[in-house]
Design an enzyme around this catalytic site. Structure first.
Site, short mmCIF file in Angstrom:
data_model
loop_
_atom_site.label_atom_id
_atom_site.label_comp_id
_atom_site.label_asym_id
_atom_site.label_seq_id
_atom_site.Cartn_x
_atom_site.Cartn_y
_atom_site.Cartn_z
N ASN A 7 0.87 -1.18 0.00
CA ASN A 7 0.00 0.00 0.00
C ASN A 7 0.91 1.23 0.00
O ASN A 7 1.51 1.55 1.01
CB ASN A 7 -0.93 0.00 1.22
CG ASN A 7 -1.87 1.20 1.23
OD1 ASN A 7 -1.49 2.30 0.87
ND2 ASN A 7 -3.11 0.97 1.66
N GLU A 34 -3.85 1.93 -3.06
CA GLU A 34 -3.94 3.37 -2.76
C GLU A 34 -2.96 4.18 -3.61
O GLU A 34 -2.21 5.00 -3.11
CB GLU A 34 -3.70 3.65 -1.27
CG GLU A 34 -4.95 3.48 -0.43
CD GLU A 34 -4.89 4.26 0.87
OE1 GLU A 34 -5.51 5.35 0.93
OE2 GLU A 34 -4.26 3.79 1.84
N ASP A 150 -4.09 -4.85 0.72
CA ASP A 150 -4.45 -4.26 2.00
C ASP A 150 -5.88 -4.69 2.30
O ASP A 150 -6.83 -4.15 1.74
CB ASP A 150 -4.32 -2.74 1.92
CG ASP A 150 -4.77 -2.04 3.19
OD1 ASP A 150 -5.19 -2.73 4.15
OD2 ASP A 150 -4.73 -0.80 3.23
N ASN A 152 -7.37 -4.45 5.20
CA ASN A 152 -8.00 -3.67 6.29
C ASN A 152 -8.70 -4.59 7.29
O ASN A 152 -9.79 -4.30 7.78
CB ASN A 152 -8.96 -2.63 5.73
CG ASN A 152 -8.27 -1.31 5.43
OD1 ASN A 152 -7.49 -0.81 6.26
ND2 ASN A 152 -8.55 -0.73 4.28
N ASP A 221 -1.94 -6.27 5.83
CA ASP A 221 -1.59 -6.51 4.43
C ASP A 221 -1.27 -8.00 4.28
O ASP A 221 -0.33 -8.50 4.88
CB ASP A 221 -0.39 -5.65 4.04
CG ASP A 221 -0.67 -4.18 4.24
OD1 ASP A 221 -1.19 -3.54 3.30
OD2 ASP A 221 -0.39 -3.66 5.35
N ASP A 250 2.47 4.65 5.33
CA ASP A 250 2.24 4.07 6.66
C ASP A 250 2.19 2.54 6.62
O ASP A 250 2.12 1.89 7.65
CB ASP A 250 0.97 4.64 7.33
CG ASP A 250 -0.19 4.81 6.37
OD1 ASP A 250 -0.10 4.35 5.22
OD2 ASP A 250 -1.20 5.43 6.76
N HIS A 251 2.25 1.97 5.41
CA HIS A 251 2.37 0.53 5.21
C HIS A 251 3.76 0.20 4.70
O HIS A 251 4.46 1.08 4.17
CB HIS A 251 1.37 0.03 4.16
CG HIS A 251 -0.07 0.21 4.51
ND1 HIS A 251 -0.91 -0.84 4.82
CD2 HIS A 251 -0.85 1.33 4.58
CE1 HIS A 251 -2.13 -0.39 5.05
NE2 HIS A 251 -2.11 0.93 4.92
#
Length: 260
Positions: A7, A34, A150, A152, A221, A250-251
């Site tokens: 991501n 993303e 990802d 989530n 992930d 942030d991933h």
């Protein structure tokens, strides 16, 4: 054959980091999420210069997925079937043709779902049911495939440094986790967990409150493998160090290696 998911949290903002990581890790296939840009705005040049073919399914400023592959891609399929009114770019699937056989790979960006009790959470659950339906279709083909992205979803307590902090979050709700288990229980394997069963392994750290420095992370992930891909699984890892680079996502990338 190394397959990764990453991501990127905005391809334009993280292009330098992506190129640096691709040079370092040299995955055969990389699934991005993303990307946050339309197809024509995707910066193909620096990635193609590294020898990758690029397939993009994006939208302006939000979501968006892509697949980068050193080998040719066939049967490229954007979107997840089951809801013709869903305009969000969250799924792309392709068959990667290699000298040692074909592998079907999907890059997916599952909805976040917050806040609970809203249409966003209902959309998350509905999207997961559509993903389960697609996985059932793919399993009937009896071929090697990898659903990478990802999700989530925090699958279990071991996948969060402080699971109690997530009990009111859509990523950790019983309904979300139950659908994830239903997906896995079709006969899929969590590639990373199969190779690394221990605690303290995360793929996401919030930008706030020094989360990365404190290793206050979560593992959301995932790469889920069909039985035919699982038979070829050799190794898996999380490239945690990428989170310490300048202006990181942030991933971080998560990868598996399949026997060729």
């Amino acid at each position: 054959m190394k397959i990764a998911t990453y991501n990127i949290n905005g391809i334009k903002a993280r292009l330098d980091n992506l190129v640096q990581w691709l040079k370092e890790a040299s995955p055969d296939v990389c699934c991005l999420q993303e990307i946050k840009c339309e197809d024509m705005a995707f910066p193909r040049g620096p990635i193609e210069d590294l020898g990758y073919n690029v397939a993009v399914h994006g939208m302006k400023g939000l979501h968006g997925v892509a697949i980068l592959s050193k080998s040719p891609m066939d049967e490229v399929l954007p979107r997840l079937d089951g809801n013709p009114e869903d305009a969000q770019s969250r799924y792309m699937e392709a068959v990667i043709s290699t000298a040692w056989g074909a592998v079907r790979v999907a890059s997916l960006y599952l909805p976040n779902g917050n806040p609970i009790g809203t249409d966003k959470f209902s959309y998350k659950l509905e999207w997961m049911r559509r993903l389960i339906h697609r996985a059932k279709q793919l399993l009937l083909l009896e071929e090697a495939f990898v659903l990478a992205g990802d999700y989530n979803i925090i699958p279990a307590d071991i996948d969060a440094r402080f699971p109690e902090a997530w009990v009111s979050d859509a990523l950790f709700q019983p309904e979300s986790r139950a659908l994830y288990r239903e997906l896995v229980n079709l006969g899929l394997t969590d590639g990373f967990r199969a190779c690394a069963p221990g605690p303290g392994q995360y793929s996401f750290w919030d930008y706030q409150a020094g989360a990365f420095q404190k290793n206050n992370g979560i593992r959301i992930d995932h790469l889920l493998l069909s039985p035919q891909a699982t038979d070829r699984l050799q190794a898996a890892g999380i490239d945690r160090h990428v989170r310490a680079w300048e202006r990181p996502s942030d991933h971080v990338p998560v990868w598996i290696a399949l026997d060729r």
